[in-house]
Scaffold this motif. Structure first.
Motif, PDB file in Angstrom:
ATOM      1  N   PRO A 139       0.860  -1.451  -0.086  1.00  0.00           N
ATOM      2  CA  PRO A 139       0.024  -0.053  -0.124  1.00  0.00           C
ATOM      3  C   PRO A 139       0.895   1.328   0.118  1.00  0.00           C
ATOM      4  N   THR A 140       1.640   1.525  -1.071  1.00  0.00           N
ATOM      5  CA  THR A 140       2.588   2.445  -1.089  1.00  0.00           C
ATOM      6  C   THR A 140       2.123   3.481  -2.172  1.00  0.00           C
ATOM      7  N   PRO A 141       1.227   3.212  -3.209  1.00  0.00           N
ATOM      8  CA  PRO A 141       1.080   1.696  -3.660  1.00  0.00           C
ATOM      9  C   PRO A 141       1.920   1.493  -4.890  1.00  0.00           C
ATOM     10  N   PHE A 157       8.034  -2.409   9.975  1.00  0.00           N
ATOM     11  CA  PHE A 157       7.054  -3.504  10.385  1.00  0.00           C
ATOM     12  C   PHE A 157       5.610  -2.758  10.239  1.00  0.00           C
ATOM     13  N   GLY A 158       5.680  -1.461  10.507  1.00  0.00           N
ATOM     14  CA  GLY A 158       4.045  -0.862  10.056  1.00  0.00           C
ATOM     15  C   GLY A 158       3.760  -1.054   8.843  1.00  0.00           C
ATOM     16  N   LEU A 159       4.639  -0.899   7.719  1.00  0.00           N
ATOM     17  CA  LEU A 159       4.155  -1.232   6.130  1.00  0.00           C
ATOM     18  C   LEU A 159       4.171  -2.829   6.173  1.00  0.00           C
ATOM     19  N   LEU A 160       4.812  -3.566   6.365  1.00  0.00           N
ATOM     20  CA  LEU A 160       4.854  -4.966   6.245  1.00  0.00           C
ATOM     21  C   LEU A 160       3.505  -5.431   6.940  1.00  0.00           C
ATOM     22  N   ARG A 161       3.149  -5.069   8.017  1.00  0.00           N
ATOM     23  CA  ARG A 161       1.966  -5.637   8.586  1.00  0.00           C
ATOM     24  C   ARG A 161       0.765  -5.320   7.810  1.00  0.00           C
ATOM     25  N   GLU A 162       0.650  -4.142   7.346  1.00  0.00           N
ATOM     26  CA  GLU A 162      -0.385  -3.711   6.443  1.00  0.00           C
ATOM     27  C   GLU A 162      -0.370  -4.489   4.980  1.00  0.00           C
ATOM     28  N   THR A 163       0.956  -4.795   4.588  1.00  0.00           N
ATOM     29  CA  THR A 163       1.010  -5.454   3.489  1.00  0.00           C
ATOM     30  C   THR A 163       0.462  -7.077   3.596  1.00  0.00           C
ATOM     31  N   ILE A 164       1.033  -7.544   4.746  1.00  0.00           N
ATOM     32  CA  ILE A 164       0.249  -8.977   5.117  1.00  0.00           C
ATOM     33  C   ILE A 164      -1.135  -8.894   5.147  1.00  0.00           C
ATOM     34  N   PHE A 165      -1.740  -7.862   6.072  1.00  0.00           N
ATOM     35  CA  PHE A 165      -3.151  -7.935   6.072  1.00  0.00           C
ATOM     36  C   PHE A 165      -3.903  -8.039   4.827  1.00  0.00           C
ATOM     37  N   TYR A 166      -3.243  -6.948   3.978  1.00  0.00           N
ATOM     38  CA  TYR A 166      -4.069  -6.865   2.355  1.00  0.00           C
ATOM     39  C   TYR A 166      -4.123  -8.095   1.789  1.00  0.00           C
ATOM     40  N   ASN A 167      -2.858  -8.589   1.571  1.00  0.00           N
ATOM     41  CA  ASN A 167      -2.636  -9.699   0.773  1.00  0.00           C
ATOM     42  C   ASN A 167      -2.794 -11.148   1.481  1.00  0.00           C
ATOM     43  N   PHE A 168      -3.136 -11.279   2.814  1.00  0.00           N
ATOM     44  CA  PHE A 168      -3.115 -12.584   3.383  1.00  0.00           C
ATOM     45  C   PHE A 168      -4.502 -12.559   4.221  1.00  0.00           C
ATOM     46  N   GLY A 169      -4.879 -11.430   4.593  1.00  0.00           N
ATOM     47  CA  GLY A 169      -6.073 -11.356   5.597  1.00  0.00           C
ATOM     48  C   GLY A 169      -5.469 -11.839   6.970  1.00  0.00           C
ATOM     49  N   ILE A 170      -4.278 -11.760   7.346  1.00  0.00           N
ATOM     50  CA  ILE A 170      -3.729 -12.186   8.811  1.00  0.00           C
ATOM     51  C   ILE A 170      -3.537 -10.981   9.330  1.00  0.00           C
ATOM     52  N   GLN A 171      -3.947 -10.837  10.577  1.00  0.00           N
ATOM     53  CA  GLN A 171      -3.627  -9.746  11.443  1.00  0.00           C
ATOM     54  C   GLN A 171      -2.148  -9.748  12.188  1.00  0.00           C
ATOM     55  N   VAL A 172      -1.156  -9.238  12.168  1.00  0.00           N
ATOM     56  CA  VAL A 172       0.085  -9.607  12.823  1.00  0.00           C
ATOM     57  C   VAL A 172       0.224  -8.590  13.926  1.00  0.00           C
ATOM     58  N   ASP A 173       0.576  -8.982  15.263  1.00  0.00           N
ATOM     59  CA  ASP A 173       0.502  -8.366  16.265  1.00  0.00           C
ATOM     60  C   ASP A 173       2.030  -7.904  16.769  1.00  0.00           C
TER      61      ASP A 173
END
Length: 227
Positions: free
Chosen positions: A67-69, A91-107
């Motif tokens: 999402p940079t995009p 980590f902030g950008l990677l967390r959003e990327t994982i959430f968008y592409n995999f639907g997994i929320q990383v804490d």
């Protein structure tokens, strides 16, 4: 890049209370090109109800929407977030990327360079690993060819036969990073295998119970936001 942006993945439902931590490994300390690449990305999911842990390896060359995009290889996302001041950094950008592409929320996340991982493994007294197929590669930068390897041949290539081995930190790096006769998916499997072996070593020698007292030493080589 001409690649169609994929739709947002559906949210993966959490039927139990989960803590998701992404473990990130980088070779920046040995490459020295001022580029951060997380060639190891493993999501560790801790189920606090069943007291079980699952691990999911994400292959480093996976082409994803960021999402940079833009569309990028996922192993570059952390570095992009760090270099361009994204909210929450890499980590902030990677967390959003994982959430968008995999639907997994990383804490949370934990980030380590190769030298730091070697230090952790050696502190554990090494790791025991079952090698289930032969691997071949020449010597690798900042790694030791395992003592049980055969060779070298005329091309300076060593072969590590099938067997059960105890690796030092630098030997474990040769095994985990070898790709002379395997692919990225197998390499990811070995990364998860190494993490499992590290856990067993820490459990068997009693260091799991010492984590609170060792935390300050651990965070000298691991960058993390885990409380």
């Amino acid at each position: 890049s001409g690649t169609t942006v994929p739709p947002r993945a559906q949210l993966v439902p959490r039927e139990d209370e989960l803590i998701n931590i992404v473990l990130l490994g980088s070779d920046g300390d040995i490459v020295g090109d001022n580029t951060v690449r997380t060639d190891t990305i493993v999501i560790v999911s801790i189920n606090t109800r069943t007291q079980t842990v699952s691990m999911l390896d994400i292959t480093r060359d996976l082409f994803v929407y960021v999402p940079t995009p833009s569309m990028q290889r996922i192993n570059t996302v952390y570095g992009i977030g760090e270099n361009f001041g994204w909210s929450g950094g890499g980590f902030g950008l990677l967390r959003e990327t994982i959430f968008y592409n995999f639907g997994i929320q990383v804490d949370y996340h934990a980030f380590v360079e190769i030298s730091g991982l070697v230090e952790i493994i050696d502190t554990l007294g090494g790791v025991d690993i079952a090698v289930d197929c032969a691997y071949q590669d020449p010597p690798l930068v900042d790694a030791d060819v395992p003592a049980g390897a055969i060779g070298p041949d005329d091309n300076n290539v060593y072969i590590l036969p099938v067997g059960y081995y105890q690796f030092t930190g630098r030997e474990a790096m040769w095994y985990a990073r070898s790709r002379g006769n395997s692919d990225a998916f197998d390499r990811g499997r070995r990364h998860v295998q190494l993490l499992e072996s590290m856990f067993r070593s820490a459990r068997d020698n009693g260091q799991i119970t010492q984590i609170p007292s060792l935390w300050s030493d651990l965070t000298q080589v691991v960058e993390t936001d885990i409380p």
